[in-house]
Design a protein around this motif. Structure first.
Motif, short mmCIF file in Angstrom:
data_model
loop_
_atom_site.label_atom_id
_atom_site.label_comp_id
_atom_site.label_asym_id
_atom_site.label_seq_id
_atom_site.Cartn_x
_atom_site.Cartn_y
_atom_site.Cartn_z
N ALA A 267 0.82 -1.22 0.00
CA ALA A 267 0.00 0.00 0.00
C ALA A 267 0.85 1.27 0.00
CB ALA A 267 -0.97 -0.01 1.17
N PRO A 268 1.81 1.44 0.92
CA PRO A 268 2.65 2.64 0.85
C PRO A 268 3.54 2.67 -0.37
CG PRO A 268 3.40 1.20 2.62
CD PRO A 268 2.09 0.67 2.17
N ARG B 281 -5.43 14.70 -5.21
CA ARG B 281 -4.79 16.03 -5.29
C ARG B 281 -5.45 16.87 -6.38
NH1 ARG B 281 1.30 14.77 -6.39
NH2 ARG B 281 1.33 17.03 -6.71
N GLN C 98 -4.49 10.26 -6.23
CA GLN C 98 -3.92 10.71 -4.95
C GLN C 98 -4.85 11.67 -4.21
OE1 GLN C 98 0.35 12.01 -5.35
NE2 GLN C 98 -0.04 11.53 -7.48
N ASN D 175 2.65 15.08 -11.88
CA ASN D 175 2.80 15.14 -10.43
C ASN D 175 4.22 15.52 -9.99
OD1 ASN D 175 4.06 12.79 -11.13
ND2 ASN D 175 3.10 11.51 -9.56
N THR E 216 2.67 1.60 -3.35
CA THR E 216 1.79 2.10 -4.41
C THR E 216 1.63 3.60 -4.30
OG1 THR E 216 0.59 0.01 -4.56
CG2 THR E 216 -0.53 1.98 -5.38
N ARG E 217 1.46 4.11 -3.08
CA ARG E 217 1.34 5.56 -2.89
C ARG E 217 2.60 6.28 -3.32
NH1 ARG E 217 -1.50 3.88 1.86
NH2 ARG E 217 0.37 4.12 3.14
N LEU E 218 3.76 5.68 -3.00
CA LEU E 218 5.03 6.30 -3.39
C LEU E 218 5.17 6.34 -4.91
CD1 LEU E 218 7.78 7.43 -2.34
CD2 LEU E 218 8.67 5.11 -2.66
N ARG E 219 4.80 5.25 -5.58
CA ARG E 219 4.88 5.25 -7.05
C ARG E 219 3.99 6.33 -7.64
NH1 ARG E 219 5.13 -0.70 -6.72
NH2 ARG E 219 2.85 -0.74 -6.93
N ARG E 220 2.80 6.49 -7.09
CA ARG E 220 1.87 7.49 -7.62
C ARG E 220 2.37 8.91 -7.41
NH1 ARG E 220 -3.86 4.93 -5.42
NH2 ARG E 220 -4.05 3.27 -7.02
N SER E 221 3.01 9.15 -6.26
CA SER E 221 3.41 10.52 -5.92
C SER E 221 4.79 10.90 -6.41
CB SER E 221 3.35 10.71 -4.40
OG SER E 221 4.32 9.88 -3.76
N SER E 222 5.69 9.92 -6.53
CA SER E 222 7.10 10.24 -6.76
C SER E 222 7.69 9.65 -8.03
CB SER E 222 7.94 9.76 -5.56
OG SER E 222 7.51 10.38 -4.37
#
Length: 257
Positions: free
Chosen positions: A92-93, A130, A128, A173, A95-101
């Protein structure tokens, strides 16, 4: 392998790394049938640089990119995106990192066919939760030449236009790194040159970091440096690659295989 790392550091003036792989090994399967795709690979990718990853078929270049981007977990070793150790993150984190960074550009474009160009570009932000920075959105749309195509869906675009959408989506992003896997593999030479020019512009003008897997010496010549893999290991590297030097290096790897 060590020589390439020293050369890379020497040309960046101590610039912080966007990606660092340390002693990364990746095996698929177990026992005598296991395939060793990467064998203790270490590499530093400096921020604001364009790196081409090359090698013969089966050399490990796609596995290198997948491990660097957190799309695949190494069997051993570490992968860091900036200051974050990817192995410490569960799905889960990660996936969030891939989406944001991270931004991604693939040979097959990977656009959502039911969404418009604008919706495809802003999809990472919506995932995200955003809001879209309209000034930044307008800048990247202008740079990729899509201002008059925002209401179109992918089926109404050429292959080159679809890849431009993918590049804009990767940039929207403001990622730490853009990972590109054979981004020009399905395009004609003129269109491919345009796409490579956009990736080069993202590094030079927008200070992005691009890591691109390619088999094409012409594509590699747009990069700041090239790294060559063979049998799952880094065999060599060069700065300021040219078509002629890359072609010779690839021929040498094939001859040694």
């Amino acid at each position: 392998m060590i020589g390439w790392k020293r050369q890379l550091h020497g040309t960046t003036g101590g610039t912080a790394n966007a990606v660092r792989l340390h002693e990364v090994t990746k095996r698929y399967g177990k026992g005598p049938q296991a395939v060793l795709a990467l064998d203790r690979v270490s590499a530093d990718i400096a921020r604001g640089t364009f790196t081409a990853v090359m090698g013969p078929s089966g050399s490990g270049k796609s596995t290198f990119l997948h491990c660097a981007a957190g799309l695949d977990r190494p069997t051993s070793g570490s992968v860091r995106l900036g200051g974050t150790e990817l192995a410490r993150l569960n799905e889960a984190p990660l996936t969030r990192l891939r989406r944001s960074s991270m931004g991604f550009v693939f040979q097959a474009f990977n656009l959502v066919p039911s969404l418009t160009v604008e919706q495809n570009i802003t999809l990472p932000l919506r995932l995200q939760g955003r809001r879209t920075d309209r000034a930044w959105f307008g800048e990247i749309v202008a740079r990729v030449g899509l201002a008059d195509r925002l209401r179109h869906v992918p089926s109404q675009l050429s292959g080159g236009q679809q890849q431009r959408v993918a590049i804009a989506r990767a940039l929207v992003n403001r990622p730490e790194v853009i990972f590109a896997d054979e981004p020009t593999g399905s395009l004609d030479p003129d269109t491919a040159n345009d796409i490579l020019g956009l990736l080069r512009q993202a590094v030079t003008d927008l200070h992005q970091t691009v890591v691109m897997v390619t088999h094409d010496p012409v594509a590699a010549a747009h990069a700041d440096r090239a790294v060559f893999l063979a049998n799952g290991r880094i065999a060599s590297g060069m700065t300021s690659p040219t078509v002629e030097r890359v072609t010779a290096a690839i021929a040498g790897l094939r001859g040694a295989a």
